[in-house]
Design an enzyme around this catalytic site. Structure first.
Site, PDB file in Angstrom:
ATOM      1  CG  ASP A  21      17.996 138.138  77.259  1.00 46.28           C
ATOM      2  OD1 ASP A  21      17.468 139.203  77.441  1.00 46.28           O
ATOM      3  OD2 ASP A  21      19.062 138.004  76.695  1.00 46.28           O
TER       4      ASP A  21
ATOM      5  CG  HIS B  46      19.290 140.751  80.704  1.00 52.42           C
ATOM      6  ND1 HIS B  46      19.590 140.743  79.423  1.00 52.42           N
ATOM      7  CD2 HIS B  46      20.154 140.329  81.375  1.00 52.42           C
ATOM      8  CE1 HIS B  46      20.818 140.125  79.262  1.00 52.42           C
ATOM      9  NE2 HIS B  46      21.372 140.052  80.596  1.00 52.42           N
TER      10      HIS B  46
END
Length: 436
Positions: free
Chosen positions: A236, A259
């Site tokens: 993430d 991300h």
């Protein structure tokens, strides 16, 4: 120009804060010898076989050290210590240090005790504290990841328990986390909430690409934060900066997979969000879904203000730069709203590398609350998909500001700011921006 003035002022401010200030003068030394009494967890009854619960021994060592200035709780090398969820609470005497040279792992199996906890290792109400060493902290998160239920999942067990975060610092002042290897957290690896004065340096944070919600470093309601020389490879966000955070400097960070570095999401469920004074400099992104991202939900309020993304290298990044006031992490479409978290005073400069899509910069601002004072400068990102390595697109919608030294093809037309409007330095008079 006005943007050059703010660029220089912000750079000077962060250089001064990074090289001096309260953090460097009050943090304790990495050297165990000569800084106070040492409490070895083995001497307090820890077994260190990787199976036995060593929590009571850790608590005894902590309680002894907490009473003595400049004391050290030592987790020795060559051993593996298993812990259930545990709270290391203060207030304690000044310059307490937890030095991890061995390995700390989360307990597994029946009786591991993690099911109803929001954190595995929690540090709270501490001042002048350091978590340091050359050891490993392993959250053993794999058993959790298959159970995670996210809003966008089509197949999902809504009765699943929420995984605990790995390391959590709450209500702390002047804390340092240095040189550790932190891996496989059930959820966020390293979280700081309501902290003033944070220094995270030399960390290696890792989890598999497909591990959900395993943000590397997560900030909420924190100020005076320095994240320096870290490598973060998770499933993430490498760094997530949430509401209430201000004066955050991130330098020399390697990010990927994951991300990217995110401000937000902000304004969910019509909430008020304020983030300001953020500088990210000399970041490298390798095969991330995003590089730099500011994201907010429709319907929120508040302000994201004074944010600089500088000197970044992109390698096969899907969207190197994103500003999105229409963020919607939901299984159903989000309703259109007339209010939004304002976004202003944004400088994005010196971005190079390759995009795995046709996009280099994607800016989508609210129809009713447009982005203001956005500066794009020296952006040269090529596309990975084209054999001729043509430059990727820069797309903007409903944003004000200006562009300099951009060679990319652009469907971007930043609207000119009204006469007399200019970027200003939030550090000359460091107060919250309007709307906060």
């Amino acid at each position: 120009m006005g943007y050059m003035l703010v660029f220089c002022m912000l750079s000077t401010f962060f250089s001064m804060r990074a090289s001096g200030g309260a953090l460097s003068s009050s943090s304790s030394s990495n050297n165990v010898h000569g800084i106070g009494e040492v409490f070895n967890v083995m001497m307090e009854g820890a077994v260190g076989d990787g199976r036995t619960d060593d929590g009571e021994a850790f608590q005894r060592a902590w309680l002894h050290a907490c009473r003595i200035p400049s004391a050290v709780v030592l987790v020795p090398a060559g051993r593996k210590f298993s812990l259930r969820p545990i709270v290391f609470a203060g207030p304690c005497a000044s310059k307490l240090q937890l030095k991890v040279e061995g390995t700390i792992v989360a307990m597994e199996g029946p009786g591991s005790g993690t099911g109803d906890h929001k954190a595995w290792l929690e540090f709270k109400n501490l001042r002048d504290f350091a978590l340091v060493g050359n050891g490993v902290i392993n959250g053993k998160g794999r058993r959790w990841w298959s159970q995670v239920c996210r809003p966008t999942m089509k197949r999902c067990n809504p009765g699943s328990k929420e995984p605990p975060n790995g390391l959590v610092f709450q209500n702390c002042v002047n804390v340092r986390v240095s040189n550790l290897r932190i891996r496989d957290s059930p959820k966020f690896h390293l979280t700081f909430t309501n902290c003033d004065g944070v220094r995270a340096t030399g960390l290696l944070i890792t989890a598999p690409r497909n591990s959900p919600n395993t943000d590397g470093i997560h900030l909420k309601d924190c100020q005076n934060v320095f994240i320096l020389n870290c490598r973060i490879r998770t499933g993430d966000d490498c760094v997530s900066i949430q509401t209430g955070s201000s004066l955050v400097l991130i330098e020399d960070i390697e990010c990927g997979p994951g991300h990217g570095i995110s401000v937000g999401s902000l304004g969910k469920s019509r909430s008020k969000a304020c983030v300001w004074g953020i500088k990210v400099d000399r970041a490298t992104f390798d095969r991330t879904t995003n590089g730099f991202r500011i994201k907010s939900w429709q319907g929120g309020s508040g302000h994201a203000h004074g944010i600089m993304f500088l000197n970044a290298k992109m390698n096969k990044v899907e969207k190197p730069v994103v500003i999105d006031q229409y963020y919607c992490d939901s299984a159903t479409p989000c309703a259109n709203e007339t209010s939004a978290v304002a976004i202003s005073e944004i400088i994005i400069a010196n971005i190079t590398g390759r995009s795995s899509s046709m996009m280099a910069v994607d800016i989508k601002c609210s129809e009713h609350v447009p982005c203001r004072n956005v500066v794009l400068q020296n952006i040269t990102v090529t596309t990975e998909s084209n054999k001729d390595k043509s430059t990727a697109d820069i797309s903007c919608w409903n944003a004000y500001g200006f562009i300099t030294n951009i060679t990319s093809p652009m469907s971007c037309s930043l609207k000119p700011e009204p006469a007399g409007t200019g970027l200003f330095d939030p550090y000359r008079n460091p107060t919250r921006p309007l709307g906060c």
